[in-house]
Design a protein around this motif. Structure first.
Motif, PDB file in Angstrom:
ATOM      1  N   ASN A 145       0.702  -1.276  -0.026  1.00 28.90           N
ATOM      2  CA  ASN A 145      -0.004  -0.042  -0.117  1.00 28.90           C
ATOM      3  C   ASN A 145       0.659   1.324   0.085  1.00 28.90           C
ATOM      4  O   ASN A 145       0.353   2.312   0.372  1.00 28.90           O
ATOM      5  N   SER A 146       1.987   1.272  -0.736  1.00 34.19           N
ATOM      6  CA  SER A 146       2.884   2.530  -0.500  1.00 34.19           C
ATOM      7  C   SER A 146       2.319   3.530  -1.071  1.00 34.19           C
ATOM      8  O   SER A 146       2.767   4.864  -0.485  1.00 34.19           O
ATOM      9  N   HIS A 147       1.588   3.441  -2.300  1.00 34.47           N
ATOM     10  CA  HIS A 147       1.014   4.591  -2.777  1.00 34.47           C
ATOM     11  C   HIS A 147       0.163   5.305  -1.845  1.00 34.47           C
ATOM     12  O   HIS A 147       0.289   6.565  -1.733  1.00 34.47           O
ATOM     13  N   LYS A 148      -0.749   4.825  -1.256  1.00 36.12           N
ATOM     14  CA  LYS A 148      -1.839   5.385  -0.331  1.00 36.12           C
ATOM     15  C   LYS A 148      -1.062   5.839   1.020  1.00 36.12           C
ATOM     16  O   LYS A 148      -1.325   6.984   1.378  1.00 36.12           O
ATOM     17  N   ILE A 149      -0.036   5.131   1.404  1.00 35.55           N
ATOM     18  CA  ILE A 149       0.626   5.605   2.667  1.00 35.55           C
ATOM     19  C   ILE A 149       1.527   6.945   2.249  1.00 35.55           C
ATOM     20  O   ILE A 149       1.590   7.990   3.137  1.00 35.55           O
ATOM     21  N   LEU A 150       2.104   6.818   1.208  1.00 36.75           N
ATOM     22  CA  LEU A 150       2.825   8.258   0.519  1.00 36.75           C
ATOM     23  C   LEU A 150       2.025   9.238   0.760  1.00 36.75           C
ATOM     24  O   LEU A 150       2.297  10.481   1.149  1.00 36.75           O
ATOM     25  N   MET A 151       0.675   9.022  -0.180  1.00 35.24           N
ATOM     26  CA  MET A 151      -0.086  10.316  -0.406  1.00 35.24           C
ATOM     27  C   MET A 151      -0.653  10.827   0.882  1.00 35.24           C
ATOM     28  O   MET A 151      -1.021  11.916   1.312  1.00 35.24           O
ATOM     29  N   LYS A 152      -1.423   9.668   1.729  1.00 33.59           N
ATOM     30  CA  LYS A 152      -2.230   9.982   2.588  1.00 33.59           C
ATOM     31  C   LYS A 152      -1.585  10.436   4.225  1.00 33.59           C
ATOM     32  O   LYS A 152      -1.572  11.479   4.763  1.00 33.59           O
ATOM     33  N   ARG A 153      -0.698   9.583   4.491  1.00 28.42           N
ATOM     34  CA  ARG A 153       0.127   9.614   5.775  1.00 28.42           C
ATOM     35  C   ARG A 153       1.393  10.497   5.711  1.00 28.42           C
ATOM     36  O   ARG A 153       1.518  11.389   6.469  1.00 28.42           O
ATOM     37  N   ALA A 154       2.195  10.336   4.760  1.00 32.54           N
ATOM     38  CA  ALA A 154       3.402  11.009   4.550  1.00 32.54           C
ATOM     39  C   ALA A 154       3.409  12.382   4.083  1.00 32.54           C
ATOM     40  O   ALA A 154       4.072  13.460   4.186  1.00 32.54           O
ATOM     41  N   LEU A 155       2.096  12.929   3.211  1.00 35.02           N
ATOM     42  CA  LEU A 155       1.766  13.966   2.832  1.00 35.02           C
ATOM     43  C   LEU A 155       0.620  14.461   3.405  1.00 35.02           C
ATOM     44  O   LEU A 155       0.795  15.563   4.190  1.00 35.02           O
ATOM     45  N   PHE A 156      -0.428  14.249   2.894  1.00 35.40           N
ATOM     46  CA  PHE A 156      -1.420  15.163   3.409  1.00 35.40           C
ATOM     47  C   PHE A 156      -1.831  15.048   5.121  1.00 35.40           C
ATOM     48  O   PHE A 156      -2.248  16.232   5.539  1.00 35.40           O
ATOM     49  N   ASN A 157      -2.062  13.985   5.561  1.00 34.96           N
ATOM     50  CA  ASN A 157      -2.043  14.022   7.136  1.00 34.96           C
ATOM     51  C   ASN A 157      -1.025  14.820   7.704  1.00 34.96           C
ATOM     52  O   ASN A 157      -1.269  15.537   8.944  1.00 34.96           O
ATOM     53  N   PHE A 158       0.180  14.807   7.255  1.00 33.61           N
ATOM     54  CA  PHE A 158       1.422  15.574   7.614  1.00 33.61           C
ATOM     55  C   PHE A 158       1.117  17.230   7.666  1.00 33.61           C
ATOM     56  O   PHE A 158       1.414  17.843   8.530  1.00 33.61           O
ATOM     57  N   VAL A 159       0.201  17.576   6.595  1.00 34.34           N
ATOM     58  CA  VAL A 159       0.102  19.059   6.544  1.00 34.34           C
ATOM     59  C   VAL A 159      -1.483  19.411   6.962  1.00 34.34           C
ATOM     60  O   VAL A 159      -1.887  20.452   6.761  1.00 34.34           O
ATOM     61  N   GLY A 160      -2.110  18.377   7.765  1.00 31.58           N
ATOM     62  CA  GLY A 160      -3.418  18.836   8.405  1.00 31.58           C
ATOM     63  C   GLY A 160      -4.396  18.167   7.838  1.00 31.58           C
ATOM     64  O   GLY A 160      -5.830  18.574   8.202  1.00 31.58           O
ATOM     65  N   ILE A 161      -4.370  17.681   6.565  1.00 35.02           N
ATOM     66  CA  ILE A 161      -5.560  17.153   5.764  1.00 35.02           C
ATOM     67  C   ILE A 161      -5.863  15.737   6.199  1.00 35.02           C
ATOM     68  O   ILE A 161      -5.025  14.904   5.999  1.00 35.02           O
ATOM     69  N   LYS A 162      -7.044  15.643   6.933  1.00 37.17           N
ATOM     70  CA  LYS A 162      -7.058  14.271   7.177  1.00 37.17           C
ATOM     71  C   LYS A 162      -8.302  13.432   6.259  1.00 37.17           C
ATOM     72  O   LYS A 162      -8.110  11.963   6.311  1.00 37.17           O
ATOM     73  N   LYS A 163      -8.830  14.036   5.720  1.00 39.86           N
ATOM     74  CA  LYS A 163      -9.975  13.215   4.757  1.00 39.86           C
ATOM     75  C   LYS A 163      -9.320  13.508   3.264  1.00 39.86           C
ATOM     76  O   LYS A 163      -9.292  14.322   2.663  1.00 39.86           O
TER      77      LYS A 163
END
Length: 195
Positions: A145-163
């Motif tokens: 699941n590296s693509h989703k982990i990269l986009m969701k956890r490593a990028l968007f969650n990091f900058v405050g975007i949870k949804k």
């Protein structure tokens, strides 16, 4: 709701472009979506290269005047929609270059004591519409699941975007890829999305 669609594919006679058109069509028929902007990174001639030297330092990326209009687009939008292929298990270099420059310290996040920073883009949401040649479950089963982990956890969650919502479509170069069905699914999602 205000949508910023970031399209990253160099060919307008492509399936990715067809997905872009379905996002636009569905959004234009949705009364909850008041405004829409499309940023075509290739058509725009966006330069994905990072340049750091004595005049341009990494810590000052959030004030770089050459990308001010892109920062304004992100601040303007309630929802970011990214349309792109998955190449080598990740988004194209063009999109990653955009992310490297735009999601900078003191714009997208602020460092603080502790493990995680303060995300400065809270309240926004993201939809990723991505296509790949390989099987649909390839990223999950083979790449953990590296693509989703990269986009969701490593990028968007990091900058405050949870949804963050994903449409990750595989087998897109196969006659059995159900392309029309997947295009319709994306169209219906954007036609009916409420927030």
């Amino acid at each position: 709701m205000k949508l910023l669609i970031i399209y990253t594919y160099p060919n307008h006679a492509s399936l990715n472009y067809a997905f872009l058109q379905k996002v636009i069509k569905g959004s234009s028929e949705n009364s909850n979506i008041k405004e829409l902007q499309v940023l075509d990174l290739y058509e725009e001639g966006f330069d994905p290269r990072l340049v750091f030297n004595e005049q341009q330092r990494r810590r000052d990326m959030h004030t770089n005047p050459s990308i001010e209009k892109y920062r304004k687009q992100i601040l303007w939008a309630d929802k970011l929609v990214l349309v792109y292929p998955i190449w080598w298990g990740r988004p194209p270099a063009m999109l990653l270059g955009y992310i490297d420059q735009l999601f900078a310290s003191n714009f997208a996040y602020k460092d603080k004591k502790g493990l995680f920073p303060d995300g400065l883009l809270e309240g926004k949401s993201v939809v990723c519409v991505s296509t790949m040649k390989g099987p649909t479950h390839y990223p999950l089963l083979w790449l953990h699941n590296s693509h989703k982990i990269l986009m969701k956890r490593a990028l968007f969650n990091f900058v405050g975007i949870k949804k963050v919502k994903f449409f990750e479509f595989g087998n897109m170069e196969s006659p059995k890829g159900n392309q029309l069905k997947k295009l319709e699914r994306v169209y219906q999602y954007f036609k009916n999305i409420k927030q």
